[in-house]
Write a protein that holds these residues in place. Structure first.
Motif, PDB file in Angstrom:
ATOM      1  N   ILE A   1      61.502  49.438  53.938  1.00  7.73           N
ATOM      2  CA  ILE A   1      60.079  49.737  53.844  1.00  7.73           C
ATOM      3  C   ILE A   1      59.303  48.428  53.840  1.00  7.73           C
ATOM      4  N   GLN A   2      58.475  48.215  54.852  1.00  7.88           N
ATOM      5  CA  GLN A   2      57.699  46.983  54.966  1.00  7.88           C
ATOM      6  C   GLN A   2      56.353  47.166  54.268  1.00  7.88           C
ATOM      7  N   LEU A   3      56.201  46.486  53.135  1.00  4.31           N
ATOM      8  CA  LEU A   3      54.944  46.580  52.403  1.00  4.31           C
ATOM      9  C   LEU A   3      53.910  45.649  53.016  1.00  4.31           C
ATOM     10  N   PRO A   4      52.672  46.082  53.106  1.00  2.00           N
ATOM     11  CA  PRO A   4      51.625  45.196  53.648  1.00  2.00           C
ATOM     12  C   PRO A   4      51.417  44.001  52.733  1.00  2.00           C
ATOM     13  N   PHE A   5      51.356  42.803  53.330  1.00  2.00           N
ATOM     14  CA  PHE A   5      51.165  41.597  52.526  1.00  2.00           C
ATOM     15  C   PHE A   5      49.679  41.319  52.323  1.00  2.00           C
ATOM     16  N   SER A   6      49.333  40.900  51.132  1.00  2.00           N
ATOM     17  CA  SER A   6      47.976  40.467  50.851  1.00  2.00           C
ATOM     18  C   SER A   6      48.021  39.408  49.768  1.00  2.00           C
ATOM     19  N   ALA A   7      47.302  38.319  49.990  1.00  2.00           N
ATOM     20  CA  ALA A   7      47.189  37.285  48.963  1.00  2.00           C
ATOM     21  C   ALA A   7      46.006  37.556  48.046  1.00  2.00           C
ATOM     22  N   ASN A   8      45.383  38.718  48.216  1.00  2.00           N
ATOM     23  CA  ASN A   8      44.207  39.059  47.414  1.00  2.00           C
ATOM     24  C   ASN A   8      44.563  39.853  46.173  1.00  2.00           C
ATOM     25  N   THR A   9      43.739  39.685  45.159  1.00  2.00           N
ATOM     26  CA  THR A   9      43.759  40.526  43.975  1.00  2.00           C
ATOM     27  C   THR A   9      42.498  41.397  44.019  1.00  2.00           C
ATOM     28  N   PRO A  10      42.408  42.433  43.187  1.00  2.00           N
ATOM     29  CA  PRO A  10      41.206  43.287  43.205  1.00  2.00           C
ATOM     30  C   PRO A  10      39.923  42.477  43.008  1.00  2.00           C
ATOM     31  N   PHE A  11      38.812  43.037  43.451  1.00  2.00           N
ATOM     32  CA  PHE A  11      37.522  42.344  43.408  1.00  2.00           C
ATOM     33  C   PHE A  11      36.897  42.468  42.021  1.00  2.00           C
ATOM     34  N   ILE A  12      37.638  42.012  41.037  1.00  2.00           N
ATOM     35  CA  ILE A  12      37.173  41.995  39.649  1.00  2.00           C
ATOM     36  C   ILE A  12      37.552  40.637  39.051  1.00  2.00           C
ATOM     37  N   ASN A  13      37.084  40.370  37.843  1.00  2.00           N
ATOM     38  CA  ASN A  13      37.389  39.099  37.197  1.00  2.00           C
ATOM     39  C   ASN A  13      38.890  38.959  36.968  1.00  2.00           C
ATOM     40  N   THR A  14      39.403  37.767  37.190  1.00  2.00           N
ATOM     41  CA  THR A  14      40.823  37.503  36.955  1.00  2.00           C
ATOM     42  C   THR A  14      41.168  37.612  35.482  1.00  2.00           C
ATOM     43  N   ILE A  15      40.290  37.109  34.620  1.00  2.00           N
ATOM     44  CA  ILE A  15      40.550  37.114  33.174  1.00  2.00           C
ATOM     45  C   ILE A  15      39.946  38.361  32.550  1.00  2.00           C
ATOM     46  N   HIS A  16      40.787  39.160  31.930  1.00  2.00           N
ATOM     47  CA  HIS A  16      40.322  40.392  31.283  1.00  2.00           C
ATOM     48  C   HIS A  16      39.440  40.051  30.091  1.00  2.00           C
ATOM     49  N   ALA A  17      38.491  40.913  29.827  1.00  2.00           N
ATOM     50  CA  ALA A  17      37.546  40.677  28.721  1.00  2.00           C
ATOM     51  C   ALA A  17      38.268  40.478  27.389  1.00  2.00           C
ATOM     52  N   ASP A  18      39.375  41.186  27.184  1.00  2.00           N
ATOM     53  CA  ASP A  18      40.108  41.076  25.915  1.00  2.00           C
ATOM     54  C   ASP A  18      40.823  39.730  25.777  1.00  2.00           C
ATOM     55  N   ASP A  19      40.990  39.016  26.895  1.00  2.00           N
ATOM     56  CA  ASP A  19      41.714  37.740  26.869  1.00  2.00           C
ATOM     57  C   ASP A  19      40.783  36.530  26.820  1.00  2.00           C
ATOM     58  N   GLN A  20      39.487  36.773  26.743  1.00  2.00           N
ATOM     59  CA  GLN A  20      38.535  35.665  26.713  1.00  2.00           C
ATOM     60  C   GLN A  20      38.548  34.963  25.359  1.00  2.00           C
ATOM     61  N   PRO A  21      38.505  33.637  25.351  1.00  2.00           N
ATOM     62  CA  PRO A  21      38.385  32.924  24.069  1.00  2.00           C
ATOM     63  C   PRO A  21      36.974  33.060  23.514  1.00  2.00           C
TER      64      PRO A  21
ATOM     65  N   VAL B   1      42.968  32.116  51.121  1.00  2.00           N
ATOM     66  CA  VAL B   1      43.269  30.760  51.591  1.00  2.00           C
ATOM     67  C   VAL B   1      43.938  29.942  50.485  1.00  2.00           C
ATOM     68  N   PHE B   2      43.354  29.954  49.286  1.00  2.00           N
ATOM     69  CA  PHE B   2      43.870  29.104  48.211  1.00  2.00           C
ATOM     70  C   PHE B   2      45.161  29.656  47.612  1.00  2.00           C
ATOM     71  N   ARG B   3      45.244  30.959  47.389  1.00  2.00           N
ATOM     72  CA  ARG B   3      46.486  31.516  46.853  1.00  2.00           C
ATOM     73  C   ARG B   3      47.615  31.373  47.865  1.00  2.00           C
ATOM     74  N   GLY B   4      47.282  31.518  49.141  1.00  2.00           N
ATOM     75  CA  GLY B   4      48.300  31.339  50.165  1.00  2.00           C
ATOM     76  C   GLY B   4      48.835  29.920  50.211  1.00  2.00           C
ATOM     77  N   ALA B   5      47.991  28.960  49.795  1.00  2.00           N
ATOM     78  CA  ALA B   5      48.409  27.556  49.771  1.00  2.00           C
ATOM     79  C   ALA B   5      49.070  27.176  48.448  1.00  2.00           C
ATOM     80  N   GLY B   6      49.148  28.130  47.507  1.00  2.00           N
ATOM     81  CA  GLY B   6      49.852  27.874  46.255  1.00  2.00           C
ATOM     82  C   GLY B   6      48.991  27.524  45.069  1.00  2.00           C
TER      83      GLY B   6
END
Length: 376
Positions: free
Chosen positions: A51-71, A284-289
């Motif tokens: 099964i070939q899964l579609p590749f994507s270097a994207n994450t959902p269009f929401i904040n990376t840091i969850h509100a509960d994890d904010q300092p 672009v940036f996640r694909g570059a590491g």
């Protein structure tokens, strides 16, 4: 739709819900790391079954840091807001005055206006000055934001009112301010020349690289000085801006930070209104590491994302293209209610207690100090 097809759809919906509930249970009982392990195992099994899964270097269009994890945000928010407002006003007044006295002087007011929070959180909490045993952090300022940097320096007493009056007249006998960061013309103010041809980003990468080079050979103490590069989404169209980003990942330059202000403005061409520049740059940036942290939605949106158990709001956020987001800003709360929230009845119900004015004022992430602080 036939009765048989309807029955199949219901079964598939129940199956999907069971999988989602199972994932929720794993996250609650085993934590995020356990969930990652299971998802990776599922992906491996799918590949082994052809099964070939579609590749994507994207994450959902929401904040990376969850509100509960904010300092917790340090300092006085009210004091910082007042200082930022004064700086923005002085920056605007300086540029407007210069253009009033001489047509065509320019000044890029909107760049700093859109990036003020990004800079102020850095100045107030992160940027470190040099000392006897510390080189200080290295800041590559976005050139078009220079009015704001001058306005802050004036508030600090580092430049005079007469110098502000000579904005973009750096050769004036009484002293003036260069249009952009220019160490040759203002050696006691600017560290690096930036602006054209993506100079800031590529310089920042090599600055960070050779700082590590010196440390690895014992020629410089390991003091964890940080390199910051501020740039706009339009600037990333310059080949030099992104041309060396793979080097940064390959050399593991954890002393390097890019802050990209995606304000959907460009000087040399139209905004790509039918795309999503944040997602484009993330690929672009996640694909570059790189480690990419997205700050899109302010804390006003946390309540809605917390209610979004079925992911419908995240889906809607992803569906809307940049051109439509720009349109929302100019059309007002009633238009936002109808065209953003109104596509799905569940979302419309989510904001039924808010007025049109409140909808219009929901803050975005780049203007929310708490979100920016968490990302930094």
């Amino acid at each position: 739709m036939s009765a048989q097809q309807h029955s199949i759809n219901e079964i598939e919906e129940i199956e999907l819900q069971e999988w989602l509930e199972s994932l929720d249970y794993v996250i609650q009982s085993g934590g995020p790391e356990r969930a990652k392990t299971l998802l990776k195992a599922l992906q491996t099994r799918a590949f082994s079954e052809g099964i070939q899964l579609p590749f994507s270097a994207n994450t959902p269009f929401i904040n990376t840091i969850h509100a509960d994890d904010q300092p917790t945000y340090p300092g006085s928010r009210e004091t910082e807001r007042r200082i930022k407002s004064i700086i923005r006003w002085n920056a605007m007044a300086m540029v407007v005055r210069a253009n009033k006295h001489e047509n065509g002087i320019g000044g890029h007011i909107s760049t700093y206006a859109s990036a003020a929070t990004l800079y102020e959180v850095g100045f107030n909490h992160f940027f470190r000055a040099p000392s006897d045993d510390f080189m200080g952090d290295f800041i590559f300022f976005q050139g078009h934001a220079s009015p704001g940097i001058y306005a802050r320096a004036f508030l600090e007493g580092r430049i005079t009112a007469n110098e502000l009056k000579q904005f973009r007249h750096e050769t004036h006998p009484e002293g003036g301010l260069s249009s952009y960061p220019h160490p040759w013309l203002m050696p006691h103010f600017w560290q690096f020349a930036t602006v054209s041809m993506g100079l800031g980003p590529i310089q920042a990468i090599y600055q960070a690289r050779f700082m590590r080079y010196l440390e690895d050979r014992g020629l410089k103490p390991e003091n964890n000085e940080q390199v910051w590069a501020f740039l706009g989404d339009g600037e990333t169209d310059e080949p030099e801006a992104l041309g060396a980003i793979s080097l940064a990942a390959r050399e593991k330059l954890d002393n390097l930070n890019f802050v990209i202000n995606c304000n959907l403005q460009r000087l040399d061409g139209p905004v790509r209104g039918n795309g999503k520049i944040i997602q484009e740059l993330e690929r672009v940036f996640r694909g570059a590491g790189w480690n990419v942290i997205k700050v899109i939605w302010g804390r006003d949106w946390d309540q809605f994302l917390a209610q979004d158990k079925e992911g419908l709001l995240a889906k809607r956020m992803m569906e809307v293209v940049d051109g439509d987001y720009q349109n929302y800003i100019t059309r007002g709360g009633a238009y936002i209610r109808q065209h953003f929230w109104g596509k799905y009845p569940q979302l419309l119900k989510m904001v039924e207690h808010l007025s049109d004015e409140q909808l219009e004022k929901l803050r975005l992430g780049g203007h929310d100090p708490e979100k920016v602080y968490a990302a930094y």
